[in-house]
Enzyme design. Structure first.
Site, PDB file in Angstrom:
ATOM      1  N   LYS A   1       0.842  -1.198   0.000  1.00  0.00           N
ATOM      2  CA  LYS A   1       0.000   0.000   0.000  1.00  0.00           C
ATOM      3  C   LYS A   1       0.878   1.249   0.000  1.00  0.00           C
ATOM      4  CE  LYS A   1      -3.828   1.763   2.893  1.00  0.00           C
ATOM      5  NZ  LYS A   1      -4.664   1.385   4.073  1.00  0.00           N
TER       6      LYS A   1
ATOM      7  N   SER B   1      -9.310   1.152   3.077  1.00  0.00           N
ATOM      8  CA  SER B   1      -8.527   2.009   2.215  1.00  0.00           C
ATOM      9  C   SER B   1      -7.436   1.254   1.461  1.00  0.00           C
ATOM     10  CB  SER B   1      -7.878   3.135   3.042  1.00  0.00           C
ATOM     11  OG  SER B   1      -6.997   2.609   4.014  1.00  0.00           O
TER      12      SER B   1
ATOM     13  N   SER C   1      -9.688  -1.348   7.071  1.00  0.00           N
ATOM     14  CA  SER C   1      -9.110  -1.164   5.743  1.00  0.00           C
ATOM     15  C   SER C   1      -8.420  -2.380   5.154  1.00  0.00           C
ATOM     16  CB  SER C   1      -8.128   0.023   5.764  1.00  0.00           C
ATOM     17  OG  SER C   1      -8.824   1.221   5.997  1.00  0.00           O
TER      18      SER C   1
END
Length: 474
Positions: free
Chosen positions: A76, A153, A177
């Protein structure tokens, strides 16, 4: 010396504003791996924002293969990689921050264990959403359900795994997330016990809740990554003594048509025996054992109400703490930079910056009481089974009111592990009526290996029982 440092610089996807990120100075170092651009057609799902290659250390002759040898992974865009700008999902953040001077320990751990990193993935802006839509860089395509959002996310990290672009990926989970995109994309996702995996080199969102988690398509790979990331546990293979099924959560916050609780019951009975099954009304249990939560029972904001008011209050307390910590971490930057923020995020950030936080002091006892009460409920070798999300993943461009309602119900479920700091794993059951279906298991703080082992034990039977239930129309 940072073994990920190389001379080639990866390219970042351009935003709608077409702003180029800042680049820091680069030192010449001898490196065991080299960052280089990948072929541009690698990703047709919009999962990657930086395509690069970080190679593991070269094995010497007769050296045994490390635990992640031959696997590929993505990270990420919230993790530092030496020489790369950590973009945090927002082009103004990338523009105003220099390249990282070191690499996050979890990335180094994966490389050191023999895996190859192939890129950094798209994320929701500032990690402040569970939807998976990014105004600047686009929405990664959900390979399991292309007409639905991928979840965030850690959106790109989940999509990269679900699309078979990498073997595993690393994300973060503050409010959901990792768990949410895992459920939306039909893959495994682990939120570890809070504080058990290093968060060094990771941009914080809200430290009281931030965790480093990971995704995989199968439980064996998920566990292999866990053996690298987690502390050792001598009781990992011990069978569970209790599987607690909160029927109120499944009835009011789950997806009744899928009968996930019945699939779970039959699977546990077949693999582990019916004597370890326990039914609980979780809302009542928390109400009587977490007295500090009653402060929030009558102050749930309109639009965040849930069919389980106790869990709605728990979610409210969690999000209040998260807003406060987000403001402490990033409020000054938002005020000074005035970044362009996408719809939804703009409102959440404004709320965090403008809130007065009179009730903040009441949130901390809730965390302590919840952890103690759930520890008593689960005992030493117990797990709590939950719907990961409250029904089918939202469709793309869903109406704001419907999406807000879904988010509120989702946070009611997600706040259980979030506020307790317990570990949670989302397990895919398959696709039913065109959408992925999942179930979650939650275990006490520090029981991460135990939870991973249990997921391996149950997964095949869970999928079999789900298939039987759906074929029978039950």
């Amino acid at each position: 010396m940072d073994p990920t440092r190389g001379n080639a610089k990866p390219k970042r996807a351009k935003s709608k504003a077409d702003k180029e990120p800042a680049t820091g100075s680069e030192e010449e170092e001898t490196a065991a791996s080299l960052a280089m651009a990948l072929k541009p057609n690698l990703d047709s799902y919009g999962a990657f924002i930086d395509k690069l290659q970080l190679l593991p250390p070269t094995l010497s002759p007769n050296q045994p293969a490390p635990p992640l040898h031959g696997l590929t992974f993505a990270v990420k865009d919230i993790f530092d990689i030496n020489g790369c700008v950590t973009g945090f999902g927002n082009p103004d953040w990338a523009r105003t921050h220099a390249a990282a001077s070191s690499t996050a320990p979890v990335v180094l751990a994966a490389l050191g264990a023999g895996a190859t990193c192939v890129g950094k993935t798209v994320m929701d802006e500032m990690a402040y959403s569970i939807n998976g839509e990014n105004y600047h860089y686009g929405t990664p395509t959900n390979p399991c359900a292309p007409d639905r959002v991928p979840g965030g996310s850690s959106s790109g990290s989940a999509v990269a795994v679900a699309a078979n672009l990498v073997d595993f990926s690393i994300g973060t989970d503050t409010g959901g997330s990792v768990r949410v995109p895992a459920a939306y994309c039909g893959i495994f996702g682990l939120r570890p016990s809070h504080g058990i995996v290093s968060e060094t080199g990771v941009i914080p969102m809200a430290q009281s809740f931030d965790t480093v988690g990971w995704f995989a398509r199968d439980p064996i790979t998920l566990t292999r990554v866990g053996q690298v990331m987690l502390q050792s546990s001598s009781d990992a293979t011990m069978p569970p003594a209790r599987v607690v099924i909160p029927e109120d959560c499944f009835q009011h916050l789950g997806s009744p048509s899928d009968q996930i609780s019945q699939i779970l019951r039959k699977s546990v009975e077949k693999v582990l025996g019916s004597n370890i099954l326990h039914t609980e009304n979780l809302g009542d249990y928390i109400f009587h054992n977490v007295p500090s939560l009653r402060k929030f029972m009558n102050s749930i904001p309109e639009g965040q109400a849930s069919t389980l008011p106790v869990l709605a209050a728990l979610s409210h307390a969690m999000r209040l703490l998260q807003r406060f910590e987000f403001k402490k971490n990033h409020g000054d930057w938002v005020i000074s930079t005035k970044p362009t923020l996408g719809p939804g995020l703009l409102e959440r950030v404004s709320e965090a910056l403008n809130a007065t936080y009179e009730d903040l002091e009441f949130c901390y006892p809730i965390k302590t009481e919840l952890q103690a009460s759930l520890s008593d409920l689960l005992q030493e070798k117990g797990v709590l089974a939950l719907p990961t999300i409250p029904g089918a993943p939202p469709k793309l461009n869903m109406e704001v009111d419907k999406l807000d309602n879904f988010r509120a119900r989702a946070f009611s479920l997600l706040s259980i592990a979030g506020m307790s700091g317990f570990c949670q794993i989302s397990i895919p059951l398959g696709v039913h009526n065109g959408v992925p279906v999942s179930v979650s298991l939650v275990a006490r703080h520090g029981a991460d290996h135990f939870l991973l082992n249990l997921a391996q034990t149950l997964h095949v039977t869970l999928k079999e029982q789900a298939s039987i239930a759906w074929e029978d129309g039950n």
